[in-house]
Design a protein around this motif. Structure first.
Motif, PDB file in Angstrom:
ATOM      1  N   UNK A 120      31.721  16.797  19.247  1.00  0.00           N
ATOM      2  CA  UNK A 120      30.505  17.576  19.521  1.00  0.00           C
ATOM      3  C   UNK A 120      30.551  18.888  18.746  1.00  0.00           C
ATOM      4  N   UNK A 121      31.686  19.562  18.806  1.00  0.00           N
ATOM      5  CA  UNK A 121      31.831  20.843  18.102  1.00  0.00           C
ATOM      6  C   UNK A 121      31.688  20.673  16.589  1.00  0.00           C
ATOM      7  N   UNK A 122      32.122  19.528  16.075  1.00  0.00           N
ATOM      8  CA  UNK A 122      32.035  19.273  14.639  1.00  0.00           C
ATOM      9  C   UNK A 122      30.637  18.820  14.220  1.00  0.00           C
ATOM     10  N   UNK A 123      29.761  18.556  15.193  1.00  0.00           N
ATOM     11  CA  UNK A 123      28.403  18.113  14.868  1.00  0.00           C
ATOM     12  C   UNK A 123      28.322  16.655  14.455  1.00  0.00           C
ATOM     13  N   UNK A 124      29.292  15.866  14.854  1.00  0.00           N
ATOM     14  CA  UNK A 124      29.320  14.444  14.496  1.00  0.00           C
ATOM     15  C   UNK A 124      28.102  13.736  15.087  1.00  0.00           C
ATOM     16  N   UNK A 125      27.466  12.848  14.297  1.00  0.00           N
ATOM     17  CA  UNK A 125      26.317  12.085  14.786  1.00  0.00           C
ATOM     18  C   UNK A 125      26.456  10.587  14.551  1.00  0.00           C
ATOM     19  N   UNK A 126      27.598  10.134  14.090  1.00  0.00           N
ATOM     20  CA  UNK A 126      27.795   8.713  13.800  1.00  0.00           C
ATOM     21  C   UNK A 126      27.980   7.916  15.090  1.00  0.00           C
ATOM     22  N   UNK A 127      27.118   6.955  15.314  1.00  0.00           N
ATOM     23  CA  UNK A 127      27.185   6.122  16.517  1.00  0.00           C
ATOM     24  C   UNK A 127      28.509   5.370  16.601  1.00  0.00           C
ATOM     25  N   UNK A 128      29.021   4.903  15.472  1.00  0.00           N
ATOM     26  CA  UNK A 128      30.260   4.111  15.476  1.00  0.00           C
ATOM     27  C   UNK A 128      31.421   4.887  16.101  1.00  0.00           C
ATOM     28  N   UNK A 129      31.514   6.149  15.816  1.00  0.00           N
ATOM     29  CA  UNK A 129      32.600   6.964  16.359  1.00  0.00           C
ATOM     30  C   UNK A 129      32.470   7.087  17.873  1.00  0.00           C
ATOM     31  N   UNK A 130      31.254   7.316  18.360  1.00  0.00           N
ATOM     32  CA  UNK A 130      31.049   7.454  19.803  1.00  0.00           C
ATOM     33  C   UNK A 130      31.200   6.113  20.527  1.00  0.00           C
ATOM     34  N   UNK A 131      30.799   5.031  19.869  1.00  0.00           N
ATOM     35  CA  UNK A 131      30.991   3.701  20.457  1.00  0.00           C
ATOM     36  C   UNK A 131      32.483   3.426  20.610  1.00  0.00           C
ATOM     37  N   UNK A 132      33.273   3.747  19.592  1.00  0.00           N
ATOM     38  CA  UNK A 132      34.717   3.511  19.695  1.00  0.00           C
ATOM     39  C   UNK A 132      35.324   4.359  20.812  1.00  0.00           C
TER      40      UNK A 132
END
Length: 178
Positions: A120-132
């Motif tokens: 969240x702090x890095x501003x990540x928006x990739x669904x694959x990362x959150x799904x994993x």
């Protein structure tokens, strides 16, 4: 407060992250009552607060998480003296109902909350990362391998294996020091 929408590619159906975020709450900061059409999991990084749902009150402290399921009317409120700081993820999908099992408040397994906060702090928006990350959480919460070692299960497996070789009861007992 930081929150943003996750970019999900077309065709993804199992678990679809919708939004992620974090909040450093002020004393008595409250959200609700509200009914959602998605799952949302809050991970309490520090402080504490209370979750209200179905006429019940759940105290949530640092190192704990709470799961809000679709269709539940909930309100959650930060503590007046030690308000919580939490990160959260909301999601939907065909496999999301696995989170219907178990208590709505529980200990956070491993370092998943810090990993989510870092994303969240890095501003990540990739669904694959959150799904994993969600699949890791499923494994940590519901995996049979997280159960304590079962000596009796080992004996049963050995007996099934040895039955094919006509092992006697005394041979099996000797193998396991019985």
């Amino acid at each position: 407060m930081i929150n943003y929408k996750v970019n999900c590619p077309k065709g993804m159906t199992d678990i679809l992250p919708v939004m992620v975020g974090r909040a450093r709450c002020t004393p008595d900061m409250s959200y609700g009552p509200h009914v959602r059409d998605h799952y949302i999991i809050h991970f309490c990084i520090s402080g504490r607060g209370v979750l209200f749902k179905k006429g019940e009150e759940y105290n949530v402290e640092e190192g704990e998480m709470f799961i809000i399921r679709p269709g539940e009317e909930t309100t959650y409120t930060a503590d007046t003296k030690n308000p919580w700081y939490y990160t959260w993820i909301s999601f939907v999908g065909e496999r999301a109902s696995v989170f219907d099992k178990g208590r709505c408040v529980r200990r956070i397994p491993g370092d998943i909350a810090i990993r989510l906060l870092d994303l969240v702090e890095a501003g990540e928006t990739s669904a694959d990362i959150f799904v994993s990350l969600l699949y890791n959480l499923i494994y940590d919460l519901y995996s049979v391998s997280s159960l304590p070692y079962d000596r009796l299960a080992e004996v049963r497996r050995y007996i099934r294996y040895k039955m094919k070789m006509n092992a006697s009861a005394s041979e099996i007992a000797e193998m396991f020091n019985y």
